[in-house]
Design an enzyme around this catalytic site. Structure first.
Site, PDB file in Angstrom:
ATOM      1  N   GLY A   1     -14.861  10.806   0.280  1.00 58.82           N
ATOM      2  CA  GLY A   1     -13.540  11.276  -0.142  1.00 58.82           C
ATOM      3  C   GLY A   1     -13.389  12.772  -0.333  1.00 58.82           C
ATOM      4  O   GLY A   1     -12.559  13.215  -1.133  1.00 58.82           O
ATOM      5  N   SER A   2     -14.134  13.572   0.425  1.00 59.29           N
ATOM      6  CA  SER A   2     -13.990  15.021   0.213  1.00 59.29           C
ATOM      7  C   SER A   2     -12.659  15.537   0.763  1.00 59.29           C
ATOM      8  O   SER A   2     -12.062  16.452   0.185  1.00 59.29           O
ATOM      9  CB  SER A   2     -15.170  15.800   0.802  1.00 59.29           C
ATOM     10  OG  SER A   2     -15.138  15.796   2.207  1.00 59.29           O
ATOM     11  N   ASN A   3     -12.169  14.969   1.848  1.00 58.69           N
ATOM     12  CA  ASN A   3     -10.834  15.368   2.337  1.00 58.69           C
ATOM     13  C   ASN A   3      -9.752  14.925   1.355  1.00 58.69           C
ATOM     14  O   ASN A   3      -8.801  15.659   1.096  1.00 58.69           O
ATOM     15  CB  ASN A   3     -10.565  14.786   3.727  1.00 58.69           C
ATOM     16  CG  ASN A   3     -11.200  15.630   4.816  1.00 58.69           C
ATOM     17  OD1 ASN A   3     -10.760  16.755   5.059  1.00 58.69           O
ATOM     18  ND2 ASN A   3     -12.250  15.111   5.432  1.00 58.69           N
TER      19      ASN A   3
ATOM     20  N   ARG B   1      -7.637  -8.947  10.374  1.00 63.33           N
ATOM     21  CA  ARG B   1      -7.263  -7.533  10.253  1.00 63.33           C
ATOM     22  C   ARG B   1      -5.833  -7.358   9.780  1.00 63.33           C
ATOM     23  O   ARG B   1      -5.546  -6.536   8.919  1.00 63.33           O
ATOM     24  CB  ARG B   1      -7.422  -6.829  11.608  1.00 63.33           C
ATOM     25  CG  ARG B   1      -8.834  -6.443  11.897  1.00 63.33           C
ATOM     26  CD  ARG B   1      -8.966  -5.600  13.163  1.00 63.33           C
ATOM     27  NE  ARG B   1     -10.317  -5.752  13.662  1.00 63.33           N
ATOM     28  CZ  ARG B   1     -11.363  -5.096  13.203  1.00 63.33           C
ATOM     29  NH1 ARG B   1     -11.237  -4.194  12.259  1.00 63.33           N
ATOM     30  NH2 ARG B   1     -12.565  -5.326  13.683  1.00 63.33           N
TER      31      ARG B   1
ATOM     32  N   HIS C   1      -9.940  13.878  12.198  1.00 61.95           N
ATOM     33  CA  HIS C   1     -11.089  13.445  12.999  1.00 61.95           C
ATOM     34  C   HIS C   1     -11.978  14.668  13.259  1.00 61.95           C
ATOM     35  O   HIS C   1     -11.470  15.737  13.614  1.00 61.95           O
ATOM     36  CB  HIS C   1     -10.566  12.865  14.332  1.00 61.95           C
ATOM     37  CG  HIS C   1     -11.665  12.412  15.243  1.00 61.95           C
ATOM     38  ND1 HIS C   1     -12.286  11.191  15.102  1.00 61.95           N
ATOM     39  CD2 HIS C   1     -12.264  13.029  16.297  1.00 61.95           C
ATOM     40  CE1 HIS C   1     -13.223  11.068  16.041  1.00 61.95           C
ATOM     41  NE2 HIS C   1     -13.228  12.169  16.781  1.00 61.95           N
TER      42      HIS C   1
ATOM     43  N   THR D   1      -1.849   6.194  16.408  1.00 67.03           N
ATOM     44  CA  THR D   1      -1.212   5.185  17.262  1.00 67.03           C
ATOM     45  C   THR D   1      -2.222   4.047  17.422  1.00 67.03           C
ATOM     46  O   THR D   1      -3.384   4.208  17.018  1.00 67.03           O
ATOM     47  CB  THR D   1      -0.867   5.796  18.640  1.00 67.03           C
ATOM     48  OG1 THR D   1      -2.078   6.330  19.197  1.00 67.03           O
ATOM     49  CG2 THR D   1       0.176   6.894  18.526  1.00 67.03           C
TER      50      THR D   1
ATOM     51  N   ASP E   1      -8.112   7.206  17.915  1.00 64.62           N
ATOM     52  CA  ASP E   1      -8.285   8.671  18.053  1.00 64.62           C
ATOM     53  C   ASP E   1      -7.480   9.261  19.213  1.00 64.62           C
ATOM     54  O   ASP E   1      -7.928  10.232  19.849  1.00 64.62           O
ATOM     55  CB  ASP E   1      -9.778   9.021  18.228  1.00 64.62           C
ATOM     56  CG  ASP E   1     -10.624   8.585  17.035  1.00 64.62           C
ATOM     57  OD1 ASP E   1     -10.083   8.515  15.927  1.00 64.62           O
ATOM     58  OD2 ASP E   1     -11.820   8.306  17.231  1.00 64.62           O
TER      59      ASP E   1
ATOM     60  N   GLN F   1     -13.735  23.245   7.467  1.00 65.14           N
ATOM     61  CA  GLN F   1     -12.431  23.495   8.103  1.00 65.14           C
ATOM     62  C   GLN F   1     -11.473  22.325   7.897  1.00 65.14           C
ATOM     63  O   GLN F   1     -10.263  22.519   7.797  1.00 65.14           O
ATOM     64  CB  GLN F   1     -12.615  23.792   9.596  1.00 65.14           C
ATOM     65  CG  GLN F   1     -13.491  25.002   9.865  1.00 65.14           C
ATOM     66  CD  GLN F   1     -13.059  26.214   9.058  1.00 65.14           C
ATOM     67  OE1 GLN F   1     -11.874  26.563   9.027  1.00 65.14           O
ATOM     68  NE2 GLN F   1     -13.998  26.859   8.379  1.00 65.14           N
TER      69      GLN F   1
HETATM   70  C1  GRF Z   1     -14.569  13.409   7.844  1.00 62.69           C
HETATM   71  O1  GRF Z   1     -15.457  14.120   8.670  1.00 62.69           O
HETATM   72  C2  GRF Z   1     -13.361  12.957   8.618  1.00 62.69           C
HETATM   73  O2  GRF Z   1     -12.989  13.852   9.612  1.00 62.69           O
HETATM   74  C3  GRF Z   1     -13.838  11.668   9.245  1.00 62.69           C
HETATM   75  O3  GRF Z   1     -14.642  11.077   8.265  1.00 62.69           O
HETATM   76  C4  GRF Z   1     -15.178  12.076   7.405  1.00 62.69           C
HETATM   77  C5  GRF Z   1     -14.747  11.706   6.017  1.00 62.69           C
HETATM   78  O4  GRF Z   1     -15.315  12.537   5.058  1.00 62.69           O
HETATM   79  N1  GRF Z   1     -12.719  10.879   9.677  1.00 62.69           N
HETATM   80  P1  GRF Z   1     -14.756  12.515   3.584  1.00 62.69           P
HETATM   81  O5  GRF Z   1     -14.814  11.077   3.100  1.00 62.69           O
HETATM   82  O6  GRF Z   1     -13.352  13.052   3.604  1.00 62.69           O
HETATM   83  O7  GRF Z   1     -15.685  13.406   2.784  1.00 62.69           O
END
Ligand code: GRF
Length: 216
Positions: free
Chosen positions: A14-16, A67, A111, A143, A147, A175
């Protein structure tokens, strides 16, 4: 003006997600994080979200028959929180076509490659194996095809001699944390439009949708 309510889908660290929560703390930021949903109950990101005061829910996909019924439960959770944009951030569950159709134009993903190069998994290793000199990350609309949705913005980094998948992933991740909050801001400001399958971002400086970092 009311802030855009964003739901984040995660499966792991969950860093993003944390970068988006952090950005949304800024008073002038036009979006707020309404909820976080994980298909993995032990995802570290769920704890980070809770500590930040964000509603965080685990919906283990194994609890659902197929799903689409899982996707419908995720969707119901997002609706419960009045979400207007769904941001996938390390969400590792392939969805049924129902989900991207339900959230069409309001579902984005980050991604860790410069799409359309290197789709799927282990993409940093794919970039190294191909001898790519440049890699990075992409924020795109989602979509049904994996990817492959319209690209909104990218950030590029060099691939350096001696890189491993881990060192390259770390360079790209820095980034990702810059790029994703910008894209969510643009979306919330109503700047992002889809025109014949291509994305237009209105009123941002030319080049803002392509970041480049030469940091090692
Ligand atoms: C990131 O590299 C993202 O681009 C990919 O999965 C990874 C998730 O990392 N889809 P985090 O959980 O956000 O740290």
């Amino acid at each position: 003006m009311a802030k855009l309510r964003v739901g984040i889908l995660i499966s792991g660290r969950g860093s993003n997600m944390a970068a988006l929560i952090e950005a949304a703390r800024e008073p002038g930021y036009p979006a707020e994080i309404a909820c976080v949903v994980s298909n993995v109950a032990s995802a570290a990101g769920l704890e980070i979200a809770k500590k930040a005061g964000v509603a965080a829910t685990a919906l283990p996909h194994k609890d659902f028959a197929d799903r689409e019924s899982f996707d419908r439960a995720v969707s119901a959770e997002l609706e419960k929180h009045g979400v207007g944009l769904v941001a996938m951030a390390g969400f590792m569950r392939i969805q049924s076509p129902w989900f991207p159709e339900r959230w069409a134009g309001r579902l984005i993903n980050i991604h860790p490659s410069l799409l359309p190069a290197f789709k799927g998994l282990n993409v940093q290793q794919q970039a190294l194996d191909a001898g790519a000199r440049l890699s990075g990350c992409t924020v795109h609309f989602v979509t049904p095809e994996l990817d492959s949705g319209p690209i909104i913005a990218q950030a590029a980094v060099p691939v350096l001699a001696g890189d491993t998948a881990d060192t390259l992933a770390a360079r790209i991740l820095r980034q990702e944390h810059r790029l994703y909050p910008r894209v969510v801001r643009w979306f919330a400001e109503g700047r992002i439009a889809l025109n014949n399958g291509r994305v237009e971002v209105a009123g941002v400086p030319q080049g803002a949708t392509l970041l480049f970092s030469a940091e090692p």
